[in-house]
Write a protein that holds these residues in place. Structure first.
Motif: not given
Length: 85
Positions: A48-51
């Motif tokens: 998933e997109e994460c910081c």
């Protein structure tokens, strides 16, 4: 929002977008708690997109801030401004 369970079945709620954790260590110190790191690793594992983890740390603890504060002073005796003829 992500619910993280600890080894003794204790639970914390982590919100990466608002930068909050129910243990409140992240808000108080500016350093992500173990719950936050677990939530970020879980997002990375699930693709998933994460910081970026470095964006989660308060500016006070970053190396660039340390460099600004302490690296500009040179060690040793200062040179004379006057030149000998």
């Amino acid at each position: 929002m992500k619910q993280i369970y600890g080894p003794w079945m204790d639970q914390c709620v982590v919100n990466l977008l608002q930068r909050t954790c129910s243990c409140r260590k992240w808000e108080i110190t500016g350093i992500p708690s173990k719950h936050v790191v677990t939530a970020m690793n879980d997002k990375i594992d699930n693709r998933e997109e994460c910081c970026d983890p470095q964006d989660c740390v308060h500016n006070y603890y970053k190396f660039s801030t340390w460099e600004e504060m302490y690296y500009k002073f040179k060690v040793g005796r200062q040179k004379k401004k006057r030149k000998r003829a």
